[in-house]
Scaffold this motif. Structure first.
Motif, PDB file in Angstrom:
ATOM      1  N   ILE A 130      20.770  39.756  36.729  1.00 33.25           N
ATOM      2  CA  ILE A 130      20.723  39.780  35.269  1.00 33.25           C
ATOM      3  C   ILE A 130      22.132  39.607  34.720  1.00 33.25           C
ATOM      4  O   ILE A 130      23.125  39.915  35.371  1.00 33.25           O
ATOM      5  CB  ILE A 130      20.113  41.096  34.735  1.00 33.25           C
ATOM      6  N   SER A 145      18.028  36.255  33.045  1.00 37.52           N
ATOM      7  CA  SER A 145      17.426  36.765  34.280  1.00 37.52           C
ATOM      8  C   SER A 145      17.276  35.619  35.278  1.00 37.52           C
ATOM      9  O   SER A 145      17.005  34.478  34.907  1.00 37.52           O
ATOM     10  CB  SER A 145      16.060  37.401  33.997  1.00 37.52           C
ATOM     11  N   ASN A 157      12.620  38.783  32.554  1.00 39.51           N
ATOM     12  CA  ASN A 157      13.230  38.713  31.236  1.00 39.51           C
ATOM     13  C   ASN A 157      12.385  39.439  30.195  1.00 39.51           C
ATOM     14  O   ASN A 157      12.915  40.170  29.340  1.00 39.51           O
ATOM     15  CB  ASN A 157      13.424  37.250  30.818  1.00 39.51           C
ATOM     16  N   LEU A 160      12.886  43.142  30.493  1.00 40.99           N
ATOM     17  CA  LEU A 160      14.133  43.609  29.885  1.00 40.99           C
ATOM     18  C   LEU A 160      13.998  43.718  28.365  1.00 40.99           C
ATOM     19  O   LEU A 160      14.560  44.631  27.745  1.00 40.99           O
ATOM     20  CB  LEU A 160      15.278  42.667  30.253  1.00 40.99           C
TER      21      LEU A 160
END
Length: 371
Positions: A130, A145, A157, A160
């Motif tokens: 990341i 990502s 992603n 996150l």
């Protein structure tokens, strides 16, 4: 004969030098363009903003991309640190097993995680997959990502982003929470105090059978004043009659003297009744009622003050609410990310040529020194 040997040695030396140069380049090209596993890259952009910026509209475009919101920059820095923390890695394990998803496969011995990777190795690998970058001018947080297949890169992603939303929600829950809880406790405490003050005053008035001691005392004082006026009038009348009658025991004089005596007794009785503990005792009652009313007013002011403070804190907490805006949504990649291949290949080649040049320079210096 010696010339042929020298030519042959130089030719072999040149061949060796070419081999030394081309072999590492060939190995690098084979790895980066043939053996190296595909990598997929996903990017998204988010921003953290407060619900109200300088009293403006939360969803004004200037609030989303404009500069100057220092509190949002600070929140973004906190979020950046959080997304790179071991806690996020722990939560990631609930979405997919990072060891299994990034397991080493095939001829590529570099990409991926080994089965016996330690927790520290796994966290270090997680940090490499990341990239969280913050633009401190606009406050935009860029989330990148990397994965070995497109679905994982996209899921990573999106995970996150979800973690970012949870973090912002936690910020919202913590904003003024302790202060609001404390103020609400004070409101309840002061409400009970006001209730007790009202009850004390009411019970005292009920026990003494009096609603307004000052008004009643004023009425009694006015009554005494009226009686004293009557007493003065009777005394004047008595003096006038005495000048008319020589006999002091005449019925008119005796009647007026009896009235005057009665009025004096009544005035004395009323005066004693005002202040005597056996009477209405207005002095003590007024003092007690004033204390109870002062306590009642003070309790009311405390209650209203804490109520206003709690309401203001509640409004401020709403105005300071954070929200997460997704500027750029993550997209499922269709093509692999080839940039890492070119960058890795060129980096290795550059390092190799720098090393060769440095080696030749050192050898040349050594030959020059020997000669």
């Amino acid at each position: 004969m010696n010339l042929n040997n020298n030519l042959k040695f130089k030719k072999n030396k040149n061949r060796l030098f070419i081999f030394i140069i081309t072999f590492p380049i060939l190995l690098s090209s084979i790895y980066f363009y043939a053996i190296g596993r595909k990598r997929y890259f996903v990017r998204s952009d988010i921003i953290v903003r407060t619900a109200s910026v300088n009293g403006g509209n939360a969803f004004d475009i200037t609030n989303i991309i404009g500069a100057g919101n220092s509190s949002s920059i600070e929140d973004a820095l906190f979020l950046q640190t959080y997304l790179e923390s071991p806690q996020v890695l722990k939560d990631l394990e609930n979405v997919f097993e990072i060891k299994k998803t990034y397991e080493k496969k095939g001829l590529d011995l570099y990409a991926g995680l080994s089965k016996d990777a330690s927790l520290e190795e796994k966290y270090h690998f997680f940090r490499k997959q990341i990239s969280i970058g913050l633009n401190e001018r606009s406050g935009i947080l860029r989330i990148r990502s990397l994965a070995l297949d497109p679905e994982t890169a996209y899921k990573f992603n999106r995970f996150l982003i979800n973690q970012s939303e949870k973090f912002v929600n936690k910020l919202n829950q913590s904003i003024y929470k302790e202060q609001i809880d404390f103020l609400n406790q004070q409101v309840e405490k002061n409400a009970k105090r006001l209730e007790i003050a009202n009850k004390d005053l009411s019970e005292f008035q009920k026990s003494n059978k009096i609603l307004d001691a000052i008004s009643e005392a004023t009425l009694n004082t006015e009554l005494i004043s009226e009686l004293e006026s009557q007493l003065v009038r009777l005394k004047v009348e008595l003096a006038s009659i005495k000048r008319q009658y020589i006999d002091k025991s005449s019925p008119e004089i005796v009647f007026l003297e009896d009235q005057i005596l009665e009025l004096r007794n009544q005035i004395s009785k009323e005066r004693n009744n005002l202040v005597s503990p056996e009477g209405k005792n207005y002095n003590e009652i007024i003092i007690t009622i004033e204390k109870l009313k002062a306590n009642q007013n003070f309790s009311r002011d405390l209650y209203l003050g804490s109520l206003k403070a709690a309401e203001k804190a509640s409004v401020d907490s709403v105005q300071q609410q954070r929200f997460l805006a997704i500027i750029s949504e993550p997209q499922l990649p269709e093509d692999e990310w080839r940039y890492w291949r070119h960058r890795g290949f060129l980096t290795l080649v550059s390092i190799f040529f720098v090393s060769i040049s440095l080696l030749k320079f050192i050898l040349g210096m050594a030959d020059s020194h020997n000669n």
